[in-house]
Design a protein around this motif. Sequence first.
Motif, mmCIF file in Angstrom:
data_model
loop_
_atom_site.group_PDB
_atom_site.id
_atom_site.type_symbol
_atom_site.label_atom_id
_atom_site.label_comp_id
_atom_site.label_asym_id
_atom_site.label_seq_id
_atom_site.Cartn_x
_atom_site.Cartn_y
_atom_site.Cartn_z
ATOM 1 N N UNK A 1 28.843 35.812 37.006
ATOM 2 C CA UNK A 1 30.072 36.265 36.347
ATOM 3 C C UNK A 1 29.768 37.572 35.631
ATOM 4 N N UNK A 2 30.693 38.505 35.722
ATOM 5 C CA UNK A 2 30.509 39.808 35.100
ATOM 6 C C UNK A 2 31.737 40.134 34.259
ATOM 7 N N UNK A 3 31.515 40.440 32.997
ATOM 8 C CA UNK A 3 32.614 40.751 32.080
ATOM 9 C C UNK A 3 32.499 42.209 31.659
ATOM 10 N N UNK A 4 33.554 42.980 31.852
ATOM 11 C CA UNK A 4 33.516 44.396 31.490
ATOM 12 C C UNK A 4 33.716 44.561 29.977
ATOM 13 N N UNK A 5 32.845 45.378 29.367
ATOM 14 C CA UNK A 5 32.957 45.657 27.935
ATOM 15 C C UNK A 5 33.370 47.102 27.669
ATOM 16 N N UNK A 6 32.837 48.009 28.497
ATOM 17 C CA UNK A 6 33.154 49.438 28.357
ATOM 18 C C UNK A 6 33.361 49.987 29.761
ATOM 19 N N UNK A 7 34.328 50.925 29.916
ATOM 20 C CA UNK A 7 34.566 51.525 31.213
ATOM 21 C C UNK A 7 35.218 50.538 32.163
ATOM 22 N N UNK A 8 35.026 50.731 33.461
ATOM 23 C CA UNK A 8 35.604 49.812 34.430
ATOM 24 C C UNK A 8 34.839 49.921 35.742
ATOM 25 N N UNK A 9 34.987 48.930 36.586
ATOM 26 C CA UNK A 9 34.442 49.027 37.942
ATOM 27 C C UNK A 9 35.450 48.452 38.905
ATOM 28 N N UNK A 10 35.250 48.770 40.189
ATOM 29 C CA UNK A 10 36.102 48.092 41.154
ATOM 30 C C UNK A 10 35.275 47.536 42.299
ATOM 31 N N UNK A 11 35.764 46.456 42.856
ATOM 32 C CA UNK A 11 35.181 45.861 44.052
ATOM 33 C C UNK A 11 36.346 45.713 45.023
ATOM 34 N N UNK A 12 36.079 45.106 46.192
ATOM 35 C CA UNK A 12 37.189 44.901 47.124
ATOM 36 C C UNK A 12 38.218 43.927 46.526
ATOM 37 N N UNK A 13 37.826 43.231 45.434
ATOM 38 C CA UNK A 13 38.758 42.280 44.818
ATOM 39 C C UNK A 13 39.683 42.926 43.803
ATOM 40 N N UNK A 14 39.435 44.181 43.501
ATOM 41 C CA UNK A 14 40.342 44.842 42.565
ATOM 42 C C UNK A 14 39.597 45.626 41.511
ATOM 43 N N UNK A 15 40.359 46.022 40.503
ATOM 44 C CA UNK A 15 39.837 46.857 39.440
ATOM 45 C C UNK A 15 39.576 45.992 38.205
ATOM 46 N N UNK A 16 38.417 46.177 37.576
ATOM 47 C CA UNK A 16 38.047 45.345 36.428
ATOM 48 C C UNK A 16 37.835 46.222 35.204
ATOM 49 N N UNK A 17 38.588 45.929 34.143
ATOM 50 C CA UNK A 17 38.519 46.712 32.904
ATOM 51 C C UNK A 17 38.056 45.832 31.753
ATOM 52 N N UNK A 18 38.000 46.444 30.558
ATOM 53 C CA UNK A 18 37.506 45.714 29.390
ATOM 54 C C UNK A 18 38.185 44.347 29.270
ATOM 55 N N UNK A 19 37.354 43.313 29.187
ATOM 56 C CA UNK A 19 37.871 41.960 29.040
ATOM 57 C C UNK A 19 37.977 41.197 30.350
ATOM 58 N N UNK A 20 38.065 41.938 31.467
ATOM 59 C CA UNK A 20 38.190 41.279 32.779
ATOM 60 C C UNK A 20 36.877 40.624 33.191
ATOM 61 N N UNK A 21 36.999 39.467 33.859
ATOM 62 C CA UNK A 21 35.824 38.768 34.382
ATOM 63 C C UNK A 21 35.876 38.745 35.896
ATOM 64 N N UNK A 22 34.774 39.162 36.508
ATOM 65 C CA UNK A 22 34.653 39.024 37.950
ATOM 66 C C UNK A 22 33.723 37.852 38.236
ATOM 67 N N UNK A 23 34.150 36.957 39.136
ATOM 68 C CA UNK A 23 33.318 35.817 39.497
ATOM 69 C C UNK A 23 32.895 35.958 40.953
ATOM 70 N N UNK A 24 31.614 35.795 41.219
ATOM 71 C CA UNK A 24 31.122 35.886 42.597
ATOM 72 C C UNK A 24 30.194 34.707 42.845
ATOM 73 N N UNK A 25 30.220 34.176 44.046
ATOM 74 C CA UNK A 25 29.287 33.096 44.386
ATOM 75 C C UNK A 25 28.595 33.432 45.696
#
Lengths: 217, 231
Positions: free
Chosen positions: A152-176
């Motif tokens: 699990x990855x939680x954005x604190x500063x800035x943002x990133x994107x994957x094929x699942x979308x854009x992730x900003x502060x507070x967003x959690x990306x879950x990967x298995x």
Amino acid sequence: MNIQHHISEDTLLAYSAGNLSEAWGLMVATHLALCPSCRARAHEAESIGGALLDALAPAGTSDDSAFAALMQSIDDMPIEVAQPTVRAAPSVLPEPLRSYVGGDLYALRWKRLGMGVYHLPIKTRDGKASARLLKVPAGRPVPLHSHTGEEMTLVLVGSFHTYQGNFQRGDIETADASVEHMPIAAPGEDCICLAVTDSPLRFRSLAARIVQPFIGI
Amino acid sequence: MPAIRPYLRLVTAPGAAPPHNGNRIAFMPERTTDTSAANDLATNDLAKCLSAVAAHQDRRAFRTLFDHFAPRVRAYGMRLGCTPQQAEELAQETMVKVWRKAGLFDPAKAAPSTWIFRIARNQRIDAFRRESHPEFDPNDPGLVPDEEIPADQLIEQRQSGEALRLMLETLPEEQKLLLHMSFYQDMSHSHIADKLNLPLGTVKSRLRLAMGKLKTRLTEPHAISTEEFDT
């Protein structure tokens, strides 16, 4: 703030029931600090815990001597009082994360991971999952990797994107294990995340695999 | 039990309870496993006991809390695999914290059972798993604050202690079982799936269903008829 990617219902339930190990719990608690709507959901799950506790058939009796013994042990203990809310300058890292890493963002001692990426391992008493802060330079990718377990990855500063979308502060990306992804930090600002995983990541490129045992992720 | 009478009187006074909650005792579900009179204590009674402990270290009020919660926390510990000795310690430590932290209890924010569940849960993790349960700090300047909560929702939160207890009874057995396993067996959802020989997805979706059902009913207080529970 507009959080798009929240904690799943079952992770929130596991957290509220007390079944998550510490590193995952840190992930959930940090998101809760940033997300009022998930806080409300966690409160609902804890209310279920309270209702279940209330509905339990009492075990044993509470007799006078047990109560007297308890009163004796707490006789000299102070009662905590609610502290008035002091809203000092807002910090980038919320509690409980700030205490775990020993200060706010600008006090951190990053360790070089290679390829411009830095990290900071976080000490917990969790024997299975590990937590770390990750800093990825603006506009750069985290090398393509898949997972043997969950991440699990939680954005604190800035943002990133994957094929699942854009992730900003507070967003959690879950990967298995089924996900092979290459998060890319948005240009303009380094991306700082809290990352928790229960197994080593598998990097696809040979170069990354060779350095992996030495950098410890 | 003369000791609890003063607190009971506080809530049974006319007009003290919200109107649609007035016949609370009449529609309590039957619980054959529980013969304790203390179980009839409502959320409001227990909340007033906590406030009395906070305001003037009221020992009689604390005794009421002790009689109600210590045996339940003991039962909670036993379900989670504590020995009787450990369960007793868990109950004692939890009640010590209830005494010390009573001043932090806010009846507008949580039912007493929810608040004490949190204390017992964290105490168990700390003592028996030797980990902590990381939690946000509501006073942290780094926390993104709640939006203002409308007054009617606040009332609803106070009631949700009893309301939830009733609603839990109405869940299908399979969903109730999964909630019990989540809260009482310290099992991850994949462990539960293994144990019940169910696909993980089924476990997760049944839990989601259960949570969804509890929530819809909570947010629509009138969707549930009190007659349903009349005996």
